[in-house]
Design a protein around this motif. Structure first.
Motif, PDB file in Angstrom:
ATOM      1  N   TYR A  31       0.882  -1.224  -0.016  1.00  0.00           N
ATOM      2  CA  TYR A  31       0.025  -0.043   0.085  1.00  0.00           C
ATOM      3  C   TYR A  31       0.821   1.091  -0.060  1.00  0.00           C
ATOM      4  O   TYR A  31       2.030   0.940   0.117  1.00  0.00           O
ATOM      5  N   TYR A  33       1.604   4.007   1.744  1.00  0.00           N
ATOM      6  CA  TYR A  33       2.620   4.412   2.729  1.00  0.00           C
ATOM      7  C   TYR A  33       3.680   3.476   3.023  1.00  0.00           C
ATOM      8  O   TYR A  33       4.860   3.858   3.259  1.00  0.00           O
ATOM      9  N   GLU A  51       5.749  11.715  -0.121  1.00  0.00           N
ATOM     10  CA  GLU A  51       4.288  11.429  -0.414  1.00  0.00           C
ATOM     11  C   GLU A  51       4.033  11.926  -1.937  1.00  0.00           C
ATOM     12  O   GLU A  51       3.330  11.500  -2.483  1.00  0.00           O
ATOM     13  N   GLY A  52       4.402  13.300  -1.822  1.00  0.00           N
ATOM     14  CA  GLY A  52       3.987  14.193  -3.241  1.00  0.00           C
ATOM     15  C   GLY A  52       4.403  13.594  -4.346  1.00  0.00           C
ATOM     16  O   GLY A  52       4.214  14.194  -5.628  1.00  0.00           O
ATOM     17  N   TYR A  55       2.352   9.094  -4.661  1.00  0.00           N
ATOM     18  CA  TYR A  55       1.190   9.104  -4.964  1.00  0.00           C
ATOM     19  C   TYR A  55       1.086   9.310  -6.558  1.00  0.00           C
ATOM     20  O   TYR A  55       0.315   8.600  -7.104  1.00  0.00           O
ATOM     21  N   PRO A  56       1.579  10.723  -6.851  1.00  0.00           N
ATOM     22  CA  PRO A  56       1.405  10.941  -8.327  1.00  0.00           C
ATOM     23  C   PRO A  56       1.919   9.845  -9.300  1.00  0.00           C
ATOM     24  O   PRO A  56       1.271   9.453 -10.302  1.00  0.00           O
ATOM     25  N   HIS A  59      -0.356   6.690  -9.337  1.00  0.00           N
ATOM     26  CA  HIS A  59      -1.512   7.070 -10.185  1.00  0.00           C
ATOM     27  C   HIS A  59      -1.253   7.040 -11.508  1.00  0.00           C
ATOM     28  O   HIS A  59      -2.056   6.506 -12.343  1.00  0.00           O
ATOM     29  N   PRO A  79      -9.491   2.997   8.405  1.00  0.00           N
ATOM     30  CA  PRO A  79      -9.780   3.126   6.772  1.00  0.00           C
ATOM     31  C   PRO A  79      -9.308   2.099   6.241  1.00  0.00           C
ATOM     32  O   PRO A  79      -8.187   1.725   6.440  1.00  0.00           O
ATOM     33  N   PRO A  80      -9.887   1.481   5.186  1.00  0.00           N
ATOM     34  CA  PRO A  80      -9.216   0.399   4.246  1.00  0.00           C
ATOM     35  C   PRO A  80      -7.940   0.937   3.596  1.00  0.00           C
ATOM     36  O   PRO A  80      -7.693   2.066   3.513  1.00  0.00           O
ATOM     37  N   ARG A  81      -7.013  -0.273   3.070  1.00  0.00           N
ATOM     38  CA  ARG A  81      -5.963   0.480   2.455  1.00  0.00           C
ATOM     39  C   ARG A  81      -6.222  -0.155   1.061  1.00  0.00           C
ATOM     40  O   ARG A  81      -6.534  -1.241   0.718  1.00  0.00           O
TER      41      ARG A  81
ATOM     42  N   SER B  38      -6.439   6.778   4.229  1.00  0.00           N
ATOM     43  CA  SER B  38      -5.844   5.573   4.584  1.00  0.00           C
ATOM     44  C   SER B  38      -4.404   6.012   4.499  1.00  0.00           C
ATOM     45  O   SER B  38      -3.474   5.394   5.535  1.00  0.00           O
ATOM     46  N   HIS B  39      -3.960   6.934   4.083  1.00  0.00           N
ATOM     47  CA  HIS B  39      -2.572   7.181   4.013  1.00  0.00           C
ATOM     48  C   HIS B  39      -2.118   7.789   5.494  1.00  0.00           C
ATOM     49  O   HIS B  39      -1.255   7.437   5.961  1.00  0.00           O
ATOM     50  N   HIS B  41      -3.904   7.535   8.088  1.00  0.00           N
ATOM     51  CA  HIS B  41      -3.909   6.588   9.134  1.00  0.00           C
ATOM     52  C   HIS B  41      -2.638   5.723   9.248  1.00  0.00           C
ATOM     53  O   HIS B  41      -2.128   5.575  10.221  1.00  0.00           O
ATOM     54  N   ALA B  42      -2.173   5.049   8.011  1.00  0.00           N
ATOM     55  CA  ALA B  42      -1.021   4.473   8.067  1.00  0.00           C
ATOM     56  C   ALA B  42       0.131   5.243   8.658  1.00  0.00           C
ATOM     57  O   ALA B  42       0.955   4.646   9.528  1.00  0.00           O
ATOM     58  N   ALA B  43       0.293   6.361   8.313  1.00  0.00           N
ATOM     59  CA  ALA B  43       1.477   7.246   8.626  1.00  0.00           C
ATOM     60  C   ALA B  43       1.414   7.607  10.110  1.00  0.00           C
ATOM     61  O   ALA B  43       2.335   7.669  10.910  1.00  0.00           O
ATOM     62  N   GLU B  45      -0.059   5.692  12.353  1.00  0.00           N
ATOM     63  CA  GLU B  45      -0.054   4.408  13.097  1.00  0.00           C
ATOM     64  C   GLU B  45       1.699   4.117  13.276  1.00  0.00           C
ATOM     65  O   GLU B  45       1.955   3.728  14.222  1.00  0.00           O
ATOM     66  N   ALA B  46       2.310   4.476  12.213  1.00  0.00           N
ATOM     67  CA  ALA B  46       3.741   4.530  12.170  1.00  0.00           C
ATOM     68  C   ALA B  46       4.242   5.290  13.465  1.00  0.00           C
ATOM     69  O   ALA B  46       5.084   4.676  14.406  1.00  0.00           O
ATOM     70  N   GLU B  67       3.795  16.314   7.855  1.00  0.00           N
ATOM     71  CA  GLU B  67       4.945  15.509   7.205  1.00  0.00           C
ATOM     72  C   GLU B  67       4.806  15.467   5.775  1.00  0.00           C
ATOM     73  O   GLU B  67       5.879  15.458   5.060  1.00  0.00           O
ATOM     74  N   ALA B  68       3.475  15.173   5.600  1.00  0.00           N
ATOM     75  CA  ALA B  68       3.403  14.889   3.982  1.00  0.00           C
ATOM     76  C   ALA B  68       3.294  16.105   3.289  1.00  0.00           C
ATOM     77  O   ALA B  68       2.793  16.421   2.130  1.00  0.00           O
ATOM     78  N   ALA B  77      -0.529  16.489  -4.157  1.00  0.00           N
ATOM     79  CA  ALA B  77      -0.068  15.234  -4.624  1.00  0.00           C
ATOM     80  C   ALA B  77      -1.038  14.132  -5.134  1.00  0.00           C
ATOM     81  O   ALA B  77      -0.891  13.331  -5.956  1.00  0.00           O
ATOM     82  N   PHE B  78      -2.156  14.318  -4.319  1.00  0.00           N
ATOM     83  CA  PHE B  78      -3.248  13.273  -4.803  1.00  0.00           C
ATOM     84  C   PHE B  78      -4.213  13.900  -5.767  1.00  0.00           C
ATOM     85  O   PHE B  78      -4.614  13.020  -6.521  1.00  0.00           O
TER      86      PHE B  78
END
Lengths: 115, 245
Positions: A31, A33, A51-52, A55-56, A59, A79-81, B38-39, B41-43, B45-46, B67-68, B77-78
């Motif tokens: 996933y 992250y 991350e920036g 993710y791009p 996608h 949240p689901p992954r 999701s991202h 949450h995962a970050a 969580e870490a 951080e992101a 980014a998304f």
């Protein structure tokens, strides 16, 4: 001068992010992250991607059909992954990129040996 | 790893707020909303794991967001790779959307007129034979002027109609970025800088829709003078555009 080096390094990183992602998802599905942190850990921080950038790239790779994704419930209330995995087309693409990379890195290495 | 109640209450609205400023199709918006949640949450969580906590706290999530790249960085980014370059719309699709709005408003106004007549007609002595042959239809068609009614009462119905029409466009375009007609034809109104409309913007850009000749003129000027900008004069004054989304 240091700025020039920075810009050059940035360009190399940008180009290698796609290959890094393809490599990681070709080993097993991962996933978003996880990919961000794996790149950091596996390259011992040498390839520090944000991350920036990841993710791009994910996608774009998905839009090009090199990887696919599926949502998975991890645990209720969380949240689901979105897990990404490589496609046959992506594998082929990865092999080509690896070959290009090695050829190129080898060529540069031979060039520098002349020093 | 589970999130604290506070973290959970923070995550969903924060992500939706970050994405609200960006024009996206519904399916894309849903996908990005989940991936962003999701991202984070995962970050988070870490971070929680590293700190030896058993739950992800709101602070973990907020730090993950910083951080992101903060709200703007993460949204960029998304969203960027998925959002198509905005395509402004000139005429036919907008005219179609307006036709749908007119149809829906026409149905709603039939009921409004009926209600107003039923409640207030006795006050005006309507139906007592005092009537006017002057039709105000051309002036204000939203009122459906019934010339058997006294002019003052027709005027009252016209005012009620104007309130309904302006309320409809203002509320929907300011809150949803589009009227029902625009939704049906995949159009969206936004400010030229990509921000959503304020109620004032929505009200002003729709004022011309009250009077057909004004609207026709407004649109004609767009077709003749601003075919590239694709803005009615009202749009140019307020600073709004209509795009496919």
């Amino acid at each position: 001068m240091a700025e020039d080096v920075d810009r050059w390094t940035q360009q190399i990183r940008k180009g290698s992010t796609r290959l890094a992602i393809l490599q990681l998802v070709s080993e097993r599905e991962r996933y978003g992250y996880e990919i961000v942190t794996s790149i950091r850990e596996r390259t011992k921080g040498a390839l520090e991607v944000a991350e920036g950038n990841v993710y791009p790239a994910l996608h774009a790779l998905e839009a090009e059909g090199h990887i696919t994704s599926s949502w998975r419930e991890v645990e209720p209330g969380v949240p689901p992954r979105k897990y990404y995995r490589i496609t046959a087309r992506g594998r082929e693409h990865r092999s080509k990129l690896v070959k290009e990379w090695k050829d190129y890195a080898g060529a540069i290495a031979r060039l520098l040996e002349g020093e | 790893m589970q999130m604290t109640t506070e973290a959970r209450a923070w995550l969903d609205p924060t992500v939706r707020r970050i994405l609200a400023r960006h024009p996206l199709g519904d399916a894309e918006r849903a996908g990005i909303t989940y991936e962003l949640m999701s991202h984070l949450h995962a970050a988070g969580e870490a971070r929680a794991t590293a700190a030896g906590h058993s739950e992800v706290s709101r602070q973990d999530l907020e730090l993950a967001l910083m951080e992101a790249g903060g709200e703007e960085g993460l949204a960029a980014a998304f969203v960027q790779p998925l959002s198509k370059p905005l395509e402004r719309v000139l005429f036919w699709r907008r005219a179609g959307a307006f036709a749908i709005d007119v149809l829906l408003l026409g149905i709603a106004l039939t009921f409004v007129h009926g209600g107003v007549t039923l409640l207030l007609a006795p006050l005006f002595g309507a139906g007592t034979g005092v009537s006017s042959d002057e039709s105000l239809w051309g002036l204000f068609p939203w009122g459906f002027h019934d010339s058997s009614l006294p002019p003052a009462f027709q005027a009252l119905i016209a005012v009620a109609s104007a309130v309904v029409v302006m309320g409809y466009f203002t509320l929907l375009e300011a809150r949803e970025g589009r009227s029902l007609g625009k939704r049906a034809l995949e159009l969206r109104v936004m400010r030229v800088d990509g921000q959503p409309l304020t109620s004032r913007d929505a009200f002003l850009r729709n004022l011309a829709k009250l009077q057909p000749f004004v609207l026709i003129l407004d649109t004609l000027v767009m077709l003749l003078a601003f075919p590239k900008e694709k803005q009615r004069v009202s749009d140019r004054i307020v600073g709004t555009i209509v795009v496919r989304a």
